[in-house]
Design an enzyme around this catalytic site. Structure first.
Site, mmCIF file in Angstrom:
data_model
loop_
_atom_site.group_PDB
_atom_site.id
_atom_site.type_symbol
_atom_site.label_atom_id
_atom_site.label_comp_id
_atom_site.label_asym_id
_atom_site.label_seq_id
_atom_site.Cartn_x
_atom_site.Cartn_y
_atom_site.Cartn_z
ATOM 1 N N HIS A 155 31.383 -35.921 -32.877
ATOM 2 C CA HIS A 155 30.009 -35.422 -33.364
ATOM 3 C C HIS A 155 29.877 -33.423 -33.590
ATOM 4 O O HIS A 155 28.909 -32.919 -33.733
ATOM 5 C CB HIS A 155 29.631 -35.623 -31.895
ATOM 6 C CG HIS A 155 29.653 -35.000 -30.446
ATOM 7 N ND1 HIS A 155 30.828 -35.088 -29.828
ATOM 8 C CD2 HIS A 155 29.777 -33.118 -30.659
ATOM 9 C CE1 HIS A 155 31.508 -33.685 -29.151
ATOM 10 N NE2 HIS A 155 30.271 -33.001 -29.407
ATOM 11 N N ASP A 182 32.906 -41.177 -30.992
ATOM 12 C CA ASP A 182 33.277 -40.081 -30.898
ATOM 13 C C ASP A 182 34.393 -39.748 -31.355
ATOM 14 O O ASP A 182 34.860 -38.522 -30.482
ATOM 15 C CB ASP A 182 32.667 -39.679 -30.064
ATOM 16 C CG ASP A 182 32.123 -37.978 -29.950
ATOM 17 O OD1 ASP A 182 32.199 -37.828 -31.410
ATOM 18 O OD2 ASP A 182 31.597 -37.731 -28.685
ATOM 19 N N SER A 226 33.956 -29.126 -26.991
ATOM 20 C CA SER A 226 33.833 -30.725 -27.992
ATOM 21 C C SER A 226 34.841 -30.562 -28.725
ATOM 22 O O SER A 226 36.029 -29.958 -29.748
ATOM 23 C CB SER A 226 32.756 -30.500 -28.440
ATOM 24 O OG SER A 226 31.832 -30.785 -27.587
#
Length: 235
Positions: free
Chosen positions: A66, A106, A193
């Site tokens: 992402h 992911d 992230s």
């Protein structure tokens, strides 16, 4: 659930305008000893967004899918982001089954167009050797990054690397079979992230998303589940 996931991954990815505050960083974390995590990679997604990654070979970084964007630039050997070295351009290889707004897959490889020169401040970290059963992974782990220190505060990302310890919970509460997770008031937040979940000096996971309304649960992509895909592209 997919809407919640979309919101929380955007929260992890988002960072704000530059500025310094000693209160920024991993939630509940501490300042890392400078260059003590030489495998950490700072990723500039855009002028206002950052992610983290981990160097697993001289020419490959692993991060979250992402974090994918058209003009990613990675920086190696970083501690203080106000003093960045030259950035390295990359070829992006997101997992083909990843779909924005849904859970799973992911993970993304970044192939460095200029391989890293390993040194005291730039080193690789080991990947899992096999597809581990989740109960065999060391439960006491560490996460690190340059994100915020609060799940809710809209501040600036940390200028220095911060880290904290987390404990993995029973995998049956993680939602999917390709994730590991932890709960508690310490862990990754906005801007963290793609950073690694390090357990026993092995990169076992990648920061994917968090759910602040569910006991501050953080989910990490289980790297061991993607070893065949990783080795296929790295070889």
């Amino acid at each position: 659930m997919s809407i919640l996931w979309h919101i929380t991954t955007l929260l992890l990815l988002r960072s704000c305008t530059p500025g310094f505050s000693m209160n920024d960083g991993i939630v509940g974390g501490r300042v890392s000893i400078p260059h003590s995590r030489p495998y950490m990679v700072y990723i500039r997604v855009s002028e206002s967004k950052i992610c983290d990654g981990v160097l697993v070979r001289e020419d490959f970084v692993i991060t979250a899918a992402h974090c994918n964007a058209s003009h990613l630039m990675v920086y190696l050997g970083v501690d203080d982001t106000t003093i960045l070295p030259d950035g390295v351009a990359v070829k992006r290889i997101p997992h083909p089954d990843f779909k924005e707004g849904t859970i799973g897959h992911d993970i993304m490889l970044l192939k460095l167009k200029t391989p890293a020169i390993l040194s005291k401040n730039v080193k690789t970290i080991a990947l899992p050797k096999t597809e581990n059963l989740k109960h065999e992974i060391v439960k006491n782990c560490m996460v690190m990054g340059w994100g915020l220190q609060s799940y809710y505060t809209h501040g600036s990302p940390s200028k220095v690397l911060r880290e904290t310890n987390v404990t993995l919970i029973d995998s049956k509460n993680c939602g999917t079979n390709d994730t590991l997770c932890s709960e508690g008031t310490t862990g990754p937040a906005l801007g963290d992230s793609g950073g690694p979940l390090v357990c026993g000096n092995v990169a076992n996971g990648i920061v994917s998303f968090f759910q602040p309304k569910e006991n501050h649960r953080t989910s990490y992509t289980d790297i061991s589940k993607y070893l065949p895909w990783i080795h296929h592209h790295m070889n």
